[in-house]
Write a protein that holds these residues in place. Structure first.
Motif, PDB file in Angstrom:
ATOM      1  N   TYR A  39     -56.015  75.586  23.721  1.00 57.31           N
ATOM      2  CA  TYR A  39     -56.244  75.186  22.335  1.00 57.31           C
ATOM      3  C   TYR A  39     -54.950  74.591  21.807  1.00 57.31           C
ATOM      4  O   TYR A  39     -53.935  75.270  21.720  1.00 57.31           O
ATOM      5  CB  TYR A  39     -56.666  76.377  21.475  1.00 57.31           C
ATOM      6  CG  TYR A  39     -57.018  75.980  20.054  1.00 57.31           C
ATOM      7  CD1 TYR A  39     -58.134  75.207  19.796  1.00 57.31           C
ATOM      8  CD2 TYR A  39     -56.217  76.357  18.991  1.00 57.31           C
ATOM      9  CE1 TYR A  39     -58.459  74.834  18.504  1.00 57.31           C
ATOM     10  CE2 TYR A  39     -56.526  75.990  17.701  1.00 57.31           C
ATOM     11  CZ  TYR A  39     -57.660  75.227  17.458  1.00 57.31           C
ATOM     12  OH  TYR A  39     -57.962  74.844  16.184  1.00 57.31           O
ATOM     13  N   GLY A  40     -54.952  73.291  21.536  1.00 57.32           N
ATOM     14  CA  GLY A  40     -53.730  72.642  21.089  1.00 57.32           C
ATOM     15  C   GLY A  40     -54.000  71.230  20.627  1.00 57.32           C
ATOM     16  O   GLY A  40     -55.137  70.847  20.360  1.00 57.32           O
ATOM     17  N   LEU A  41     -52.938  70.448  20.553  1.00 60.37           N
ATOM     18  CA  LEU A  41     -53.042  69.057  20.125  1.00 60.37           C
ATOM     19  C   LEU A  41     -53.343  68.162  21.322  1.00 60.37           C
ATOM     20  O   LEU A  41     -52.812  68.380  22.416  1.00 60.37           O
ATOM     21  CB  LEU A  41     -51.745  68.606  19.451  1.00 60.37           C
ATOM     22  CG  LEU A  41     -51.367  69.356  18.176  1.00 60.37           C
ATOM     23  CD1 LEU A  41     -50.032  68.852  17.642  1.00 60.37           C
ATOM     24  CD2 LEU A  41     -52.456  69.221  17.125  1.00 60.37           C
ATOM     25  N   ALA A  42     -54.177  67.157  21.100  1.00 61.02           N
ATOM     26  CA  ALA A  42     -54.546  66.213  22.151  1.00 61.02           C
ATOM     27  C   ALA A  42     -53.523  65.080  22.196  1.00 61.02           C
ATOM     28  O   ALA A  42     -53.413  64.300  21.247  1.00 61.02           O
ATOM     29  CB  ALA A  42     -55.947  65.664  21.891  1.00 61.02           C
ATOM     30  N   GLU A  43     -52.767  65.006  23.270  1.00 57.92           N
ATOM     31  CA  GLU A  43     -51.762  63.964  23.440  1.00 57.92           C
ATOM     32  C   GLU A  43     -52.396  62.585  23.319  1.00 57.92           C
ATOM     33  O   GLU A  43     -53.510  62.359  23.808  1.00 57.92           O
ATOM     34  CB  GLU A  43     -51.098  64.106  24.813  1.00 57.92           C
ATOM     35  CG  GLU A  43     -49.958  63.138  25.063  1.00 57.92           C
ATOM     36  CD  GLU A  43     -49.315  63.354  26.419  1.00 57.92           C
ATOM     37  OE1 GLU A  43     -48.138  63.742  26.460  1.00 57.92           O
ATOM     38  OE2 GLU A  43     -50.002  63.147  27.436  1.00 57.92           O
ATOM     39  N   ASP A  44     -51.720  61.675  22.658  1.00 60.37           N
ATOM     40  CA  ASP A  44     -52.120  60.274  22.483  1.00 60.37           C
ATOM     41  C   ASP A  44     -53.360  60.076  21.608  1.00 60.37           C
ATOM     42  O   ASP A  44     -53.893  58.980  21.544  1.00 60.37           O
ATOM     43  CB  ASP A  44     -52.344  59.569  23.831  1.00 60.37           C
ATOM     44  CG  ASP A  44     -51.067  59.409  24.627  1.00 60.37           C
ATOM     45  OD1 ASP A  44     -49.987  59.326  24.013  1.00 60.37           O
ATOM     46  OD2 ASP A  44     -51.151  59.369  25.873  1.00 60.37           O
TER      47      ASP A  44
END
Length: 188
Positions: A39-44
């Motif tokens: 669970y985190g931020l999606a790169e790009d």
């Protein structure tokens, strides 16, 4: 002078495990029979611009001892978030949402459109949500800001060059100022 800032991350609707309003993963796992593997931020996923759009989230979940219905929906699965003030969609394929389902036996199903599917214990669903649009021309973003985004895992080294014209050595994580100037001059 007015202060300008990049877009806020994970600022979508109150689904997708709550985006900005989500509590601790351990509380989700305590309340529901699931394991959250990621669970985190999606790169790009954030739109390129002088001011970068905020990133969407990525989560991967597995049900425990039951079948789970996964609902993946939204316009961001086929329409990238628009930017403003001169921002362009240089890599729209990186900005779209998608659902990947890792099945028993090692196969992976990728869903690029709205879908409702079921997964069972031992299988995982990974949902990537689109981010917000950028503001202004991305090649005008300060190279040091792009480097910071790369170090923080918000922008990849590849997207830094393609979307921002910023060259970063992937081994040393150092900004190559000469190559950046040349790449930006070539695009002008």
């Amino acid at each position: 002078a007015t202060q300008q800032m990049d877009g806020w991350h994970a600022c979508g609707p109150l689904c997708c495990f709550g985006a900005l309003s989500s509590g601790d993963i351990e509380l989700l796992e305590y309340q529901y029979p699931i394991v959250v593997h990621k669970y985190g931020l999606a790169e790009d996923s954030g739109g390129a611009g002088r001011l970068r759009g905020g990133c969407g989230t990525v989560w991967e979940v597995e049900p425990l001892d039951h079948t789970m219905t996964v609902v993946a929906f939204g316009e961001g699965r086929h329409i990238p978030t628009m930017g403003a003030g001169g921002a362009e969609q240089i890599s729209p394929e990186l900005k779209l949402g998608k659902l990947e389902v890792f099945r028993e036996g090692g196969t992976t199903d990728t869903h690029l459109h709205n879908t409702v599917i079921e997964i069972k214990s031992g299988e995982r669903a990974r949902n990537t949500n689109p981010g917000g649009g950028g503001f202004g021309r991305s090649f005008e973003r300060e190279p040091e800001a792009v480097l910071r985004d790369v170090i923080e895992g918000i922008v990849s080294v590849t997207a830094a060059a393609k979307e921002y014209g910023v060259v970063i050595d992937s081994k040393t994580m150092q900004l190559d100022e000469k190559a950046t100037q040349a790449l930006r001059a070539e695009a002008a």
